[in-house]
Every structure is written in C-alpha cells, then in structure tokens.
Write a protein that holds these residues in place. Structure first.
Motif, PDB file in Angstrom:
ATOM      1  N   VAL A 364      43.663  31.566  66.269  1.00 44.26           N
ATOM      2  CA  VAL A 364      42.514  30.693  66.006  1.00 44.26           C
ATOM      3  C   VAL A 364      41.760  30.418  67.310  1.00 44.26           C
ATOM      4  O   VAL A 364      40.522  30.466  67.358  1.00 44.26           O
ATOM      5  CB  VAL A 364      42.969  29.373  65.360  1.00 44.26           C
ATOM      6  N   HIS A 365      42.496  30.160  68.384  1.00 43.79           N
ATOM      7  CA  HIS A 365      41.876  29.907  69.688  1.00 43.79           C
ATOM      8  C   HIS A 365      41.079  31.129  70.138  1.00 43.79           C
ATOM      9  O   HIS A 365      39.943  31.002  70.621  1.00 43.79           O
ATOM     10  CB  HIS A 365      42.956  29.559  70.713  1.00 43.79           C
ATOM     11  N   TYR A 366      41.670  32.302  69.972  1.00 47.14           N
ATOM     12  CA  TYR A 366      40.994  33.545  70.354  1.00 47.14           C
ATOM     13  C   TYR A 366      39.696  33.718  69.558  1.00 47.14           C
ATOM     14  O   TYR A 366      38.636  34.001  70.134  1.00 47.14           O
ATOM     15  CB  TYR A 366      41.928  34.735  70.090  1.00 47.14           C
ATOM     16  N   GLY A 367      39.772  33.523  68.251  1.00 46.76           N
ATOM     17  CA  GLY A 367      38.601  33.714  67.412  1.00 46.76           C
ATOM     18  C   GLY A 367      37.466  32.753  67.732  1.00 46.76           C
ATOM     19  O   GLY A 367      36.312  33.159  67.863  1.00 46.76           O
ATOM     20  N   VAL A 368      37.792  31.479  67.879  1.00 48.48           N
ATOM     21  CA  VAL A 368      36.764  30.476  68.166  1.00 48.48           C
ATOM     22  C   VAL A 368      36.127  30.731  69.526  1.00 48.48           C
ATOM     23  O   VAL A 368      34.896  30.681  69.681  1.00 48.48           O
ATOM     24  CB  VAL A 368      37.367  29.056  68.102  1.00 48.48           C
ATOM     25  N   CYS A 369      36.955  31.021  70.525  1.00 47.29           N
ATOM     26  CA  CYS A 369      36.426  31.248  71.877  1.00 47.29           C
ATOM     27  C   CYS A 369      35.532  32.486  71.936  1.00 47.29           C
ATOM     28  O   CYS A 369      34.484  32.474  72.593  1.00 47.29           O
ATOM     29  CB  CYS A 369      37.579  31.390  72.876  1.00 47.29           C
ATOM     30  N   VAL A 370      35.930  33.560  71.257  1.00 48.11           N
ATOM     31  CA  VAL A 370      35.142  34.795  71.258  1.00 48.11           C
ATOM     32  C   VAL A 370      33.794  34.567  70.576  1.00 48.11           C
ATOM     33  O   VAL A 370      32.746  35.001  71.084  1.00 48.11           O
ATOM     34  CB  VAL A 370      35.922  35.938  70.568  1.00 48.11           C
ATOM     35  N   VAL A 371      33.800  33.886  69.436  1.00 47.17           N
ATOM     36  CA  VAL A 371      32.541  33.618  68.728  1.00 47.17           C
ATOM     37  C   VAL A 371      31.617  32.765  69.596  1.00 47.17           C
ATOM     38  O   VAL A 371      30.410  33.037  69.705  1.00 47.17           O
ATOM     39  CB  VAL A 371      32.816  32.930  67.375  1.00 47.17           C
ATOM     40  N   LYS A 372      32.163  31.731  70.235  1.00 50.31           N
ATOM     41  CA  LYS A 372      31.343  30.879  71.103  1.00 50.31           C
ATOM     42  C   LYS A 372      30.781  31.671  72.276  1.00 50.31           C
ATOM     43  O   LYS A 372      29.619  31.499  72.666  1.00 50.31           O
ATOM     44  CB  LYS A 372      32.168  29.698  71.607  1.00 50.31           C
ATOM     45  N   GLN A 373      31.599  32.551  72.838  1.00 48.70           N
ATOM     46  CA  GLN A 373      31.159  33.331  73.990  1.00 48.70           C
ATOM     47  C   GLN A 373      30.024  34.283  73.606  1.00 48.70           C
ATOM     48  O   GLN A 373      29.046  34.419  74.355  1.00 48.70           O
ATOM     49  CB  GLN A 373      32.355  34.112  74.557  1.00 48.70           C
ATOM     50  N   ILE A 374      30.133  34.912  72.450  1.00 48.06           N
ATOM     51  CA  ILE A 374      29.074  35.823  72.000  1.00 48.06           C
ATOM     52  C   ILE A 374      27.803  35.038  71.668  1.00 48.06           C
ATOM     53  O   ILE A 374      26.691  35.475  71.994  1.00 48.06           O
ATOM     54  CB  ILE A 374      29.545  36.638  70.782  1.00 48.06           C
ATOM     55  N   CYS A 375      27.961  33.887  71.020  1.00 51.47           N
ATOM     56  CA  CYS A 375      26.788  33.056  70.700  1.00 51.47           C
ATOM     57  C   CYS A 375      26.050  32.640  71.970  1.00 51.47           C
ATOM     58  O   CYS A 375      24.813  32.688  72.032  1.00 51.47           O
ATOM     59  CB  CYS A 375      27.216  31.819  69.915  1.00 51.47           C
ATOM     60  N   ASN A 376      26.789  32.250  72.985  1.00 51.56           N
ATOM     61  CA  ASN A 376      26.169  31.851  74.257  1.00 51.56           C
ATOM     62  C   ASN A 376      25.480  33.039  74.920  1.00 51.56           C
ATOM     63  O   ASN A 376      24.386  32.904  75.487  1.00 51.56           O
ATOM     64  CB  ASN A 376      27.226  31.260  75.194  1.00 51.56           C
ATOM     65  N   HIS A 377      26.104  34.214  74.827  1.00 45.02           N
ATOM     66  CA  HIS A 377      25.538  35.404  75.455  1.00 45.02           C
ATOM     67  C   HIS A 377      24.250  35.847  74.756  1.00 45.02           C
ATOM     68  O   HIS A 377      23.255  36.192  75.423  1.00 45.02           O
ATOM     69  CB  HIS A 377      26.553  36.541  75.430  1.00 45.02           C
TER      70      HIS A 377
END
Length: 391
Positions: A364-377
């Motif tokens: 869950v941590h991996y998924g949330v962090c990856v989605v946030k990182q892509i959204c920011n990018h």
C-alpha cells in the motif's frame, strides 16, 4: 509518511515517452463487452475521473472479500465447520448474490475506465499504471473469493493447498501477459480474462439462488464439479496464455518489433516471481502445523500481497523501458519467515501474520507513494478531471 521516492529520474523520463499499446482479440470482448461499455460510458458525467472509476471497481472487490471474510473466515462455506456438519450451509444465500453482483460491477468498471479517459481526453501513463496496478490485486482477489464458493469439503471439494494452486494458476496468467509486454512492448489481453469474469460472477449468483452446497455433486464417475473446475482453470492458462505469450515474443524477435533483449534479459522478470512462489509453496508443503490449512485466509492473502507488489514493479519497468528487478526485497523477509517457521514451528502463527501485515502495508505504501510521485511529476491530480475537460 507517503513522500518516499520509489521512482528514479529515469523512470519518470520513461513515463514522459510512454505510449499505450494493447491488442484484444477476444470475441466476447470485441462483440459483446466493448459495445456495451461504449454505450454505458455515454451516460457517465465527464466530471468523473477515470481513476475514480478504476478505484470504485477495486473497492467492489475489497467489499466482496471483506464480506466473505466476515461470514466465512476459514473457507468452510460448502463443507461446514468440524463438529457442525449437521449445519453445512453457514453462509446466508444473499452473501453469494451480493458478491456475484460486486464482481460483475468490478468487471464493468474496469472496462469503462479507459473509455472514459479517451472520451474526455485525459489518457496517460498514470491511468494505465493505476488500472493495471489495481488489476494485479483484483486478479488475485477473484480466485481468492472463489474458495468460499466450493469451501473445504473432504468429499466434493479440494484442499486449501489445491485452492492455493488455483489462485496461483490464475494470477500467473496475468503475470505472464506482462512478462510478454516487457519483451514485446504490447499487451496482448488473454481471452480467458472476460470468460473468467463471467464464470466467477455466475458461480456466485447461482450459489446465491441454491445455497453453498449446490456444487457438491459428481460430474462423471468419481470426478466432482469442483475437481472438474480445478482442471479447467489450470488448462485454460496452459492453452490460452502461456503458448500464445511465447509465440508473440518469438514474433517480436522475428519481425524486429519488440525490444529484442538477450535471453537472460528477456527472462529477467521470471526470477523474482519464481523464487517467491517456490518459497511460499515449500512453506505450505513442509509446515509441521499444516499452515495453509490452519490459517488459509492469512497465508494466501500474504501471497497475494507479494504477487501484486512484484507485478506492479514489473508494470512500471515495462512502461518506462527500465530493467525490472531481479529479486524483490520482500524475498529476504519471506525467506527468513519460512526458515523460522520450519525450524521453530511454535512461532509459525506469529510469523505468517507478521509477514502478512508487513507485505500488505509495504505494498500500500509503495502504491500510494508511486501515484503521488507521478502526479507531482506530470502536474496532474489522480481523482479529479481538469475543468477544461469537463465540458
């Protein structure tokens, strides 16, 4: 808590260049489902984000699993708990009907999300990653839920270990398809997907009408319905997924359309999943406490969290044209857990539930962090549609 940067700069650059490529030749999908979804999507407001539709489908499966967990924690649906065999039907019929409807809704929502994205012009790498990432867990949750359909019956059903093998067979079809895409650059959607969703929903809905003992009968001679279903599931993957995937990879080399990796590089996605699966299977077979019969729901769910995390990392590698991991970091705590359980069986219950919590939280941590990182990018929002796209 969710600000960790899992993706490198190279990953993010890969998302900038990514273009979706998929081929779906399933007759059921082409002539029935796509026309249906094309009609349904027209009535969905443009203000509803495609990722919101995707997430709603995922929540349908989560609710189905939670409902079955509450009513059938130990998978005794069809056989009844020991000591209560005179009352074999412990689950109310409405539970099966409810779960059948939820699974069918999840299927439709999964088919509609991409059409909504193209309809309002917001297709992009985040949507595909979000869709396929959640699919990697849904594809596990469906056969995981089906265990409650046939339950644990000494005569008409199969053991929890064989139930685990059914789950393993289904999720491997998904993983092999993405190994195929890792090499070819194109996702060839297996024919078995649409059919399996219809069958899964129907199995629940029929049992909702007739009760959890309905499938307790012989198909022919000594072969029960569940045993025949078990063979069918295994054979479907061997016929419709594995040989087709190998053939498509071969064609990509022959026609110079794929990435044309070396043999070692082409096989790189295999090792992490292979090692993890072998460790979990060894644990189930060698456990002094018969861990998979004692804690089937926790044990199989632990495997599902492992599978989904490895699959998601492969999906990111294929989308960004980066090398996938050779071994997941989760291999090492899993190995430690297996060794501890086999040599100190009195700690096995603690180990399996600790690993379940660790792997679920980590995923869950991996998924949330990856989605946030892509959204920011990409400077976008995951669950909202830009104002100019809502018109």
């Amino acid at each position: 808590m969710f600000e960790y940067k899992y993706l490198t700069k190279e990953h993010l650059k890969g998302f900038n260049k990514y273009k979706y490529s998929a081929i779906d030749t399933s007759p059921l999908s082409k002539y029935v489902m796509h026309p249906t979804w094309n009609t349904i999507v027209k009535v969905i407001p443009k203000s509803i984000a495609p990722n919101l539709i995707t997430f709603a489908g995922f929540l349908c499966m989560v609710v189905a699993v939670l409902t079955l967990t509450a009513y059938d924690y130990d998978f005794y649906a069809a056989g009844g708990r020991p000591g209560l065999l005179e009352y074999p039907c412990e689950i109310p019929k409405w539970v099966f009907t409810f779960c059948g409807v939820l699974i069918f809704m999840a299927y439709h929502l999964d088919g509609i999300d991409g059409k909504q994205a193209r309809r309002i012009g917001v297709s992009g790498p985040l949507g595909e990653l979000f869709d396929h990432g959640l699919d990697s867990f849904i594809v596990f949750l469906i056969p995981y839920s089906l265990i409650s359909v046939y339950g644990r019956d000494p005569v008409f059903s199969v053991s929890c270990f064989r139930g685990f093998l059914i789950v393993l067979s289904v999720v491997m079809n998904f993983y092999v398809s993405h190994c195929e895409k890792y090499n070819t650059g194109t996702l060839y959607l297996p024919w078995s997907y649409d059919l399996s969703m219809w069958v899964s929903s129907s199995l629940f809905l029929i049992e909702g009408l007739y009760g959890p003992g309905f499938y307790k009968y012989y198909m022919f001679r000594d072969v029960t319905f569940v045993q025949a279903l078990e063979v069918l599931i295994h054979v479907m993957g061997m016929i419709t997924t594995y040989p087709v995937a190998v053939y498509n990879v071969y064609l990509s080399y022959k026609n110079r359309t794929g990435h044309r990796y070396t043999i070692l590089e082409a096989a790189r996605p295999i090792w992490s999943m292979l090692v993890m699966t072998l460790l979990v299977t060894l644990w189930a077979l060698k456990s002094d406490n018969n861990v998979i019969e004692q804690y089937p729901r926790s044990f199989i769910l632990m495997y599902g969290a492992l599978f989904s995390n490895i699959a998601c990392r492969l999906i990111i590698a294929e989308m960004t044209h980066r090398r996938c991991e050779l071994l997941s970091w989760m291999t090492w705590p899993l190995l430690a857990g297996v060794v501890t359980s086999l040599y100190l069986p009195q700690l096995e219950a603690v180990v399996v539930h600790t690993l379940l919590i660790l792997f679920l939280f980590s995923h869950v941590h991996y998924g949330v962090c990856v989605v946030k990182q892509i959204c920011n990018h990409l400077k976008i929002s995951c669950f909202t549609v830009p104002k100019e796209k809502r018109k």
